[in-house]
Design a protein around this motif. Structure first.
Motif: not given
Length: 192
Positions: A122-123, A97, A119-120, A126, A99, A94, A104, A102
């Motif tokens: 995200s949800a 960036h 890369t930022a 993963w 957050v 991240g 996750m 958020l």
């Protein structure tokens, strides 16, 4: 008569076990509050799972809700079970960036976290960075799990609203057999 009762109990327990397994078990979800994510320190957030039996864990999913941080790159996140098993969930992702609020999701069927740390976040869902939840973790009726978040750099702070463990379990066959025998015994007593 005793042999017939025992045979009936055994057949019933086999039926109960196969029904529970064929049905895929039952779902659970336990949630605990979190809080501030320290500036250059490690934070521990406990969660107690409370189940009535010692089931077999089929699936497990970690949900981080309300993650806010000015530099997620600083965060190393681990999950520890009551038996001392630990799993790296994510680290050094991240970049800078930020957050805000958020949510996750991490599970064994999610995508691999992006290899590019810039890369930022995200949800998801993963995959955990350190491997799969199953077979890493075990489950026991009532146990304390711990989410560990290490903020490894000074100057940036954040919060996590709450975290949850959810998944699917199947009661152990021994437990089901005992339940079946107990039910038949109670039934027999009512007849007499």
């Amino acid at each position: 008569m005793k042999l017939a009762t025992w045979a009936t109990a055994s057949l019933l327990s086999i039926f109960v076990v196969s029904t529970a397994t064929a049905g895929g078990g039952y779902d659970f979800e336990f949630t605990a509050p979190a809080g501030a994510i320290g500036d250059d320190r490690t934070s521990f957030y406990p969660l107690t799972m409370d189940a009535s039996a010692d089931p077999e864990l089929l699936t497990l999913e970690l949900v981080l809700t309300g993650l806010t941080h000015s530099a997620p790159w600083d965060l190393d996140i681990y999950l520890l079970d009551p038996f001392g098993n630990s799993l790296l969930i994510q680290n050094d992702r991240g970049d800078m960036h930020a957050v805000s609020n958020l949510t996750m999701v991490f599970n064994d069927t999610g995508s691999t976290l992006p290899a590019d740390p810039d890369t930022a976040l995200s949800a998801g869902p993963w995959r955990a960075a350190g491997g799969d939840f199953i077979p890493t973790f075990q489950f026991r009726g009532t146990d304390a799990w711990i989410l560990v978040i290490n903020d490894d750099s000074p100057g940036n702070v954040g919060t996590l609203e709450s975290w949850s463990l959810r998944g699917t379990v199947v009661p152990e066959p021994v437990t089901l057999s005992l339940l079946a025998i107990g039910a038949l015994t109670a039934l027999r007593r009512r007849r007499n």
